[in-house]
Motif scaffolding. Structure first.
Motif, short mmCIF file in Angstrom:
data_model
loop_
_atom_site.label_atom_id
_atom_site.label_comp_id
_atom_site.label_asym_id
_atom_site.label_seq_id
_atom_site.Cartn_x
_atom_site.Cartn_y
_atom_site.Cartn_z
N SER A 92 35.91 -33.57 47.32
CA SER A 92 34.99 -34.68 47.09
C SER A 92 34.77 -35.42 48.40
O SER A 92 35.72 -35.68 49.14
CB SER A 92 35.55 -35.66 46.05
OG SER A 92 35.77 -35.02 44.82
N VAL A 93 33.51 -35.77 48.68
CA VAL A 93 33.18 -36.53 49.87
C VAL A 93 32.26 -37.68 49.49
O VAL A 93 31.58 -37.64 48.47
CB VAL A 93 32.51 -35.66 50.95
CG1 VAL A 93 33.42 -34.52 51.40
CG2 VAL A 93 31.16 -35.12 50.48
N ASP B 46 29.74 -26.54 44.41
CA ASP B 46 30.74 -27.21 43.58
C ASP B 46 31.34 -28.43 44.25
O ASP B 46 32.20 -29.11 43.68
CB ASP B 46 31.86 -26.23 43.21
CG ASP B 46 32.67 -25.78 44.42
OD1 ASP B 46 32.08 -25.66 45.50
OD2 ASP B 46 33.88 -25.53 44.27
N LEU B 47 30.91 -28.76 45.47
CA LEU B 47 31.39 -29.96 46.14
C LEU B 47 30.92 -31.20 45.39
O LEU B 47 29.75 -31.30 45.01
CB LEU B 47 30.86 -29.98 47.57
CG LEU B 47 31.27 -31.18 48.44
CD1 LEU B 47 32.75 -31.13 48.77
CD2 LEU B 47 30.44 -31.21 49.72
N VAL B 48 31.82 -32.15 45.15
CA VAL B 48 31.46 -33.40 44.48
C VAL B 48 31.02 -34.40 45.55
O VAL B 48 31.80 -34.75 46.44
CB VAL B 48 32.63 -33.97 43.67
CG1 VAL B 48 32.23 -35.28 42.99
CG2 VAL B 48 33.09 -32.95 42.62
N ILE B 49 29.77 -34.84 45.48
CA ILE B 49 29.21 -35.74 46.49
C ILE B 49 29.00 -37.12 45.88
O ILE B 49 28.25 -37.29 44.92
CB ILE B 49 27.88 -35.19 47.04
CG1 ILE B 49 28.11 -33.83 47.71
CG2 ILE B 49 27.26 -36.18 48.02
CD1 ILE B 49 26.85 -33.20 48.27
N TYR C 287 36.81 -38.04 50.47
CA TYR C 287 36.83 -38.08 51.93
C TYR C 287 35.56 -38.72 52.46
O TYR C 287 34.47 -38.16 52.32
CB TYR C 287 36.95 -36.64 52.45
CG TYR C 287 37.21 -36.47 53.92
CD1 TYR C 287 37.81 -37.45 54.68
CD2 TYR C 287 36.88 -35.27 54.54
CE1 TYR C 287 38.06 -37.27 56.01
CE2 TYR C 287 37.13 -35.07 55.89
CZ TYR C 287 37.72 -36.07 56.63
OH TYR C 287 37.97 -35.87 57.95
N PRO C 288 35.62 -39.91 53.07
CA PRO C 288 34.42 -40.54 53.62
C PRO C 288 33.94 -39.82 54.89
O PRO C 288 34.74 -39.50 55.77
CB PRO C 288 34.88 -41.97 53.95
CG PRO C 288 36.17 -42.15 53.23
CD PRO C 288 36.78 -40.80 53.16
N LEU C 289 32.64 -39.57 54.97
CA LEU C 289 32.04 -38.95 56.14
C LEU C 289 30.95 -39.86 56.69
O LEU C 289 30.03 -40.25 55.96
CB LEU C 289 31.43 -37.59 55.78
CG LEU C 289 32.38 -36.47 55.35
CD1 LEU C 289 31.59 -35.23 54.96
CD2 LEU C 289 33.36 -36.14 56.46
N PHE C 290 31.05 -40.20 57.97
CA PHE C 290 30.00 -40.94 58.65
C PHE C 290 29.03 -39.93 59.26
O PHE C 290 29.45 -38.98 59.93
CB PHE C 290 30.58 -41.81 59.77
CG PHE C 290 31.54 -42.86 59.28
CD1 PHE C 290 31.11 -43.90 58.48
CD2 PHE C 290 32.89 -42.80 59.61
CE1 PHE C 290 32.00 -44.87 58.03
CE2 PHE C 290 33.78 -43.76 59.17
CZ PHE C 290 33.33 -44.80 58.37
#
Length: 464
Positions: free
Chosen positions: A208-209, A247-250, A133-136
């Motif tokens: 994932s972000v 545990d978030l994949v960055i 997920y792309p985050l600006f």
């Protein structure tokens, strides 16, 4: 064992869920004579058995109270319970020609004739685990809508009062507590905007972000030094997210264009040439800074020659052997990037990016880039854009053992949104079809602005 034949009246329901209104021409069975075969050893051989057919399809037919042996003996004696008749062949419309059947040994439509069979033979599956997920992000306190990308925002680094997010399970966010109490001093920079987007995404299974920063103009320079500031916007955001969601994949973006006063992915010489090796030097420092903050995957999107190998060596030298590299292997000089550049205010100040991004007319060149990236230590190969370049995704899938990523870019997203607003297409169906096509072509993961929306569809959430 000897058996006695006893005639007893009984009402026999034909089959679960059967009624005369549903099946044309079928009459209810009333007081049928049923010859029950019962063993002599039974204490009460003249048992009256009554079975009533269910009145609703969801209701089970009551059992007759017979043992397995009694039921089998009845069938052996020729007293077979009633079942629905063979359904009649559906009539063709008037005027349909009568023709002999084609002599076909194989009819592929047989495997497509019902939803259950289509699901059984589905070759490609789509899951929220496939989405990144792309985050600006930006330094402001407000979430700023992006005009060219409906539903997308530049998310504020500092704003709101989120006190705590409680996680249950590895991928599911279930409870969100908001408080009016101020944060402790050590937590005063936490961002409700960024965290709330991550919570919403993870609530439907997206874990994932990838981060894209809108950098203040005052921090931009010809050499993009802000890119490796350990206290810059991206490293701060990584530390924040990792603190809340370990545990978030960055994934991160490794390129100079957000930090360059020229808007290019590399250092620009005074004659307009993008300098390759000097840019790679800066990118190595940027990747190490991101890894130091806690990034799981660094993603060089610059398309400089040799940057994957140099970044791998720099990461390893600093003790970040565990950090992966997702290389933008086949990033084309595409016209589909326009909305993204508005989101980050990163249009090049002059010229274009054709001396480092690939020519959209080229197919074999993608193999050259892929082989170089593989040999230099890339862990994932990415194709950008996605849907217009399905042939390139398939090319890399068939030629490389590495995971393949596809970026469904801003132009693809915005066109689907615009078509839906104009009621030219069904947004949800086109969205899901486009993502499935990327998977079918060979993408293991998909960077998509539809990640949260598509995950809700996959979880069975109804349209609003």
């Amino acid at each position: 064992m000897a058996s006695a034949f006893v005639n007893v009246p009984c009402n026999v329901g034909a089959i679960k869920g059967l009624d005369s209104q549903t099946y044309v021409g079928l009459k209810p069975s009333l007081n049928q004579q049923f010859n029950c075969v019962m063993p002599k050893i039974m204490a009460n051989p003249r048992r009256v058995l009554v079975v009533r057919a269910s009145e609703r399809r969801s209701e089970p037919i009551p059992k007759m109270g017979l043992t397995d042996e009694e039921c089998e003996a009845a069938v052996v004696a020729g007293n077979v319970p009633e079942a629905p008749p063979v359904p009649p062949k559906s009539a063709a419309p008037a005027g349909t020609p009568v023709v002999p059947s084609l002599p076909l040994n194989r009819r592929p439509r047989r495997n497509r004739k019902s939803p259950a069979m289509r699901a059984s033979f589905q070759e490609t599956n789509l899951s929220p685990a496939n989405f990144v997920y792309p985050l600006f992000i930006h330094e402001g306190e407000e979430d700023t809508p992006i005009g060219a990308m409906p539903g997308c925002f530049r998310l504020g680094w500092r704003h709101g009062l989120m006190e705590e997010v409680i996680m249950l399970g590895c991928f599911r966010m279930t409870i969100l507590l908001l408080s009016k109490d101020p944060f402790p001093v050590c937590c005063s920079t936490e961002s409700e905007g960024n965290l709330l987007q991550v919570v919403k995404a993870r609530d439907v299974g997206v874990n994932s972000v990838v981060l894209f920063p809108k950098v203040p103009d005052g921090l931009k320079s010809p050499t993009g030094d802000e890119a490796y500031n350990d206290n810059g916007l991206v490293p701060r955001t990584i530390r924040l997210l990792k603190d809340k969601f370990p545990d978030l994949v960055i994934y991160t973006d490794v390129a100079l264009d957000p930090y360059s006063s020229d808007g290019h992915d590399g250092i620009v010489r005074e004659d307009g040439v993008i300098m390759n090796d000097e840019t790679v030097h800066q990118l190595c420092k940027q990747a190490v800074s991101q890894a130091r903050a806690g990034a799981d995957v660094v993603s060089p999107s610059d398309m400089m020659d040799g940057r994957v190998g140099a970044i791998r060596a720099a990461l390893d030298a600093e003790g970040f052997q565990h950090v992966s590299i997702m290389s933008y292997t086949a990033k084309y000089a595409s016209s589909f990037y326009g909305p993204f550049r508005e989101a980050l205010d990163s249009n090049p100040r002059f010229g274009d990016k054709k001396t480092y991004q690939m020519n959209p007319a080229n197919h074999r060149e993608a193999l050259v880039e892929a082989r170089e990236d593989e040999s230099e230590g890339a862990d994932i190969l990415l194709v950008k854009p996605g849907l217009p370049y399905l042939d390139i995704i398939r090319l890399l899938r068939d030629s490389s053992p590495l995971p393949i990523a596809a970026y469904q870019v801003s132009g693809e997203y915005s066109m689907i949104k615009a078509g839906a607003v104009l009621k030219m297409i069904d947004e949800e169906r086109v969205m899901m079809e486009s993502l499935m096509c990327l998977r079918r072509a060979g993408a293991d993961i998909i960077l998509t602005y539809f990640a949260r929306q598509a995950a809700r569809v996959l979880s069975g959430e109804k349209r609003s």
